[in-house]
Design a protein around this motif. Structure first.
Motif, PDB file in Angstrom:
ATOM      1  N   ALA A   4      33.526  38.359  30.472  1.00 22.23           N
ATOM      2  CA  ALA A   4      32.212  38.865  30.851  1.00 22.23           C
ATOM      3  C   ALA A   4      31.576  38.067  31.959  1.00 22.23           C
ATOM      4  O   ALA A   4      30.632  38.517  32.585  1.00 22.23           O
ATOM      5  CB  ALA A   4      31.283  38.858  29.634  1.00 22.23           C
ATOM      6  N   MET A   5      32.062  36.889  32.209  1.00 26.71           N
ATOM      7  CA  MET A   5      31.433  36.070  33.209  1.00 26.71           C
ATOM      8  C   MET A   5      32.406  35.607  34.277  1.00 26.71           C
ATOM      9  O   MET A   5      32.182  34.625  34.949  1.00 26.71           O
ATOM     10  CB  MET A   5      30.774  34.854  32.545  1.00 26.71           C
ATOM     11  N   SER A   6      33.528  36.273  34.424  1.00 24.34           N
ATOM     12  CA  SER A   6      34.473  35.917  35.475  1.00 24.34           C
ATOM     13  C   SER A   6      33.904  36.249  36.833  1.00 24.34           C
ATOM     14  O   SER A   6      33.076  37.126  36.985  1.00 24.34           O
ATOM     15  CB  SER A   6      35.794  36.671  35.276  1.00 24.34           C
ATOM     16  N   SER A   7      34.360  35.554  37.824  1.00 20.61           N
ATOM     17  CA  SER A   7      33.881  35.817  39.179  1.00 20.61           C
ATOM     18  C   SER A   7      35.047  35.735  40.140  1.00 20.61           C
ATOM     19  O   SER A   7      35.970  34.955  39.971  1.00 20.61           O
ATOM     20  CB  SER A   7      32.811  34.791  39.579  1.00 20.61           C
ATOM     21  N   ALA A   8      34.985  36.526  41.173  1.00 21.35           N
ATOM     22  CA  ALA A   8      36.015  36.488  42.204  1.00 21.35           C
ATOM     23  C   ALA A   8      35.916  35.188  42.984  1.00 21.35           C
ATOM     24  O   ALA A   8      34.963  34.440  42.894  1.00 21.35           O
ATOM     25  CB  ALA A   8      35.856  37.686  43.135  1.00 21.35           C
ATOM     26  N   ALA A   9      36.920  34.922  43.795  1.00 20.82           N
ATOM     27  CA  ALA A   9      36.929  33.708  44.612  1.00 20.82           C
ATOM     28  C   ALA A   9      35.762  33.726  45.578  1.00 20.82           C
ATOM     29  O   ALA A   9      35.151  34.758  45.842  1.00 20.82           O
ATOM     30  CB  ALA A   9      38.245  33.615  45.381  1.00 20.82           C
ATOM     31  N   SER A 406      29.372  52.421  37.657  1.00 20.39           N
ATOM     32  CA  SER A 406      30.114  52.124  38.881  1.00 20.39           C
ATOM     33  C   SER A 406      30.863  50.817  38.689  1.00 20.39           C
ATOM     34  O   SER A 406      30.446  49.957  37.908  1.00 20.39           O
ATOM     35  CB  SER A 406      29.183  52.027  40.093  1.00 20.39           C
ATOM     36  N   VAL A 407      31.982  50.676  39.382  1.00 18.54           N
ATOM     37  CA  VAL A 407      32.819  49.483  39.271  1.00 18.54           C
ATOM     38  C   VAL A 407      32.540  48.559  40.453  1.00 18.54           C
ATOM     39  O   VAL A 407      32.600  48.982  41.616  1.00 18.54           O
ATOM     40  CB  VAL A 407      34.312  49.852  39.228  1.00 18.54           C
ATOM     41  N   VAL A 408      32.253  47.305  40.161  1.00 15.31           N
ATOM     42  CA  VAL A 408      32.073  46.276  41.184  1.00 15.31           C
ATOM     43  C   VAL A 408      33.303  45.373  41.129  1.00 15.31           C
ATOM     44  O   VAL A 408      33.398  44.463  40.303  1.00 15.31           O
ATOM     45  CB  VAL A 408      30.790  45.460  40.944  1.00 15.31           C
ATOM     46  N   ALA A 409      34.271  45.652  41.971  1.00 14.71           N
ATOM     47  CA  ALA A 409      35.524  44.900  41.982  1.00 14.71           C
ATOM     48  C   ALA A 409      36.292  45.260  43.241  1.00 14.71           C
ATOM     49  O   ALA A 409      36.135  46.362  43.787  1.00 14.71           O
ATOM     50  CB  ALA A 409      36.370  45.232  40.750  1.00 14.71           C
ATOM     51  N   PRO A 410      37.117  44.333  43.747  1.00 13.63           N
ATOM     52  CA  PRO A 410      37.926  44.637  44.931  1.00 13.63           C
ATOM     53  C   PRO A 410      38.795  45.871  44.697  1.00 13.63           C
ATOM     54  O   PRO A 410      39.370  46.050  43.619  1.00 13.63           O
ATOM     55  CB  PRO A 410      38.786  43.374  45.092  1.00 13.63           C
TER      56      PRO A 410
END
Length: 434
Positions: A4-9, A406-410
């Motif tokens: 739940a709290m992961s973040s991209a680089a 909506s999806v917030v992801a690469p």
């Protein structure tokens, strides 16, 4: 780690959008209350999330005597009290000052410091950052210039494990394997290497360099990302300030990482629990203070770490059972680890829905989807207050009723949305959007 709290680089600072604020920062504090629909709101800064049991009891007493009785964790490990009467700031400040929670009234809104919550409690960190935390907070409260920082400016102290790297703090200090520290501003890809001894002083100097750059640019900014500067230009400004203050440093490539909190359970020499939607009832908070053996560490992931030095395995298991019995999450399998929400109705006038009730009602669909999917964040409007950094599924209340996902992801088109008329049909909407 908590999905739940992961973040991209880290993203390049060149992608930041310069912002010029035409008003002062209205971020609430303990002395400056915010008017909400459910009463006044106070935000108490807890540097590093560290509370003594006495301080935790003082917060609980204030919440029950002056507010709605609950305590709310923020994404920076601070505590909010809600349902306060207008004009009770002085009455609130008195017991918090006595408990040591307001060491400097002129700095109470700028003491935004997060720190690796397991530092010194397991074998993963390179150094215990608690001395840095104490030194930085003391220096911050002694700096007249620092009073000009906004209530949103954030310091992060990472013990080398990289758990805070994805929080996009304005000033990040990270322990390095050579015994020193990296100092980085915003999302810049270059960092300044300083000695461990100089790290707290260098962090404050970097914040003062931000204020210097803000004045030089003739704009008002609250965060590093809002400055109209090219990549790493602020790093150069900070380097010159370090030189002027006699702090040795050298430029190097910044180490990256992800924003990952500890999973619930026994972790090293500590207990870790998660708080559903970040809201503590008085009973839950009191049970925490009874279980705590000396201090509590509130985390940026709406959890709490309780150091347990000198306790046996049986005692730790018993403590977890007590915390589980009052509704706190004590194991890694709970769907609550993937669910967050803003305050929603009735606390916020801008919210279109009671998002917390809807998120709770739809929890079964999250559980059925398993624990490998993206976290969900429920918001009452497009502001998405308090949303986690990095990849997630936004569930936003729509003007016409229901929600839009909506999806917030690469690799995903954030403009693509799926409608959700009834939260009980969340599973179908998740299948469609992912």
């Amino acid at each position: 780690m908590l999905a739940a709290m992961s973040s991209a680089a880290l993203r390049p600072s060149s992608q930041a959008t310069a912002v010029s604020r035409d008003r002062g920062d209205a971020c609430p504090g303990t002395l400056r209350l915010h008017a909400a629909d459910d009463g006044a709101l106070a935000r108490v800064r807890i540097p590093g999330g560290v509370l003594t049991v006495r301080q935790a009891e003082a917060l609980a007493d204030a919440a029950q005597r002056l507010g709605d009785g609950d305590l709310h964790l923020t994404s920076r490990g601070n505590v909010q009290l809600r349902g306060l009467a207008d004009g009770c700031g002085a009455e609130l400040a008195e017991p918090l000052t006595a408990a040591g929670l307001l060491p400097s009234r002129g700095h109470e809104r700028v003491r935004n410091i997060v720190a690796s919550p397991l530092s010194g409690l397991d074998a993963r960190g390179l150094r215990d950052v608690r001395p840095w935390l104490s030194a930085l907070d003391t220096a911050l409260c002694a700096s007249e210039a620092a009073q000009a920082l906004s209530g949103r400016f954030l310091f992060a102290l990472d013990d080398g494990r990289g758990d805070l790297a994805g929080l996009e703090a304005d000033v990040t200090v990270r322990a390095t394997a050579d015994g020193g520290a990296q100092l980085a501003l915003g999302s810049a890809v270059r960092a300044l290497h300083v000695s461990a001894q100089d790290a707290p002083r260098a962090a404050l100097a970097a914040a003062e360099a931000f204020l210097e750059a803000e004045r030089a640019g003739g704009t008002r900014a609250w965060r590093v990302a809002e400055l109209a500067l090219a990549d790493d230009e602020l790093t150069d400004v900070a380097g010159r300030r370090l030189t002027a203050e006699g702090i040795g440093h050298e430029r190097q490539v910044r180490e990256t990482g992800r924003a990952d909190g500890p999973l619930p359970g026994v972790v090293g020499d500590a207990l870790s629990v998660h708080v559903p939607l970040g809201r503590f009832s008085a009973r839950q908070w009191r049970e925490l203070t009874r279980v705590a053996t000396g201090e509590l560490r509130l985390t940026p992931w709406r959890g709490v770490v309780l150091p347990t030095p000198g306790t046996t395995a049986a005692q730790r298991t018993g403590s977890l059972a007590r915390l589980d019995s009052v509704g706190l999450v004590t194991g890694p399998g709970s769907p609550w680890l993937r669910v967050g929400a803003c305050i929603g109705r009735p606390g916020c006038a801008k919210s279109r829905a009671d998002v917390r009730a809807d998120a709770t009602a739809a929890l079964g669909a999250v559980d059925a989807a398993g624990h490998q999917g993206l976290p969900l964040y429920w918001s009452g409007c497009e502001r998405r207050c308090g949303h986690p950094r990095g990849e997630r599924i936004d569930v936003v209340a729509a003007p016409e009723g229901g929600y839009r996902l909506s999806v917030v992801a690469p690799g995903h088109d954030e403009a693509r949305t799926v409608s959700l008329a009834d939260p009980s049909r969340l599973a179908a909407a998740l299948a469609e959007i992912t």
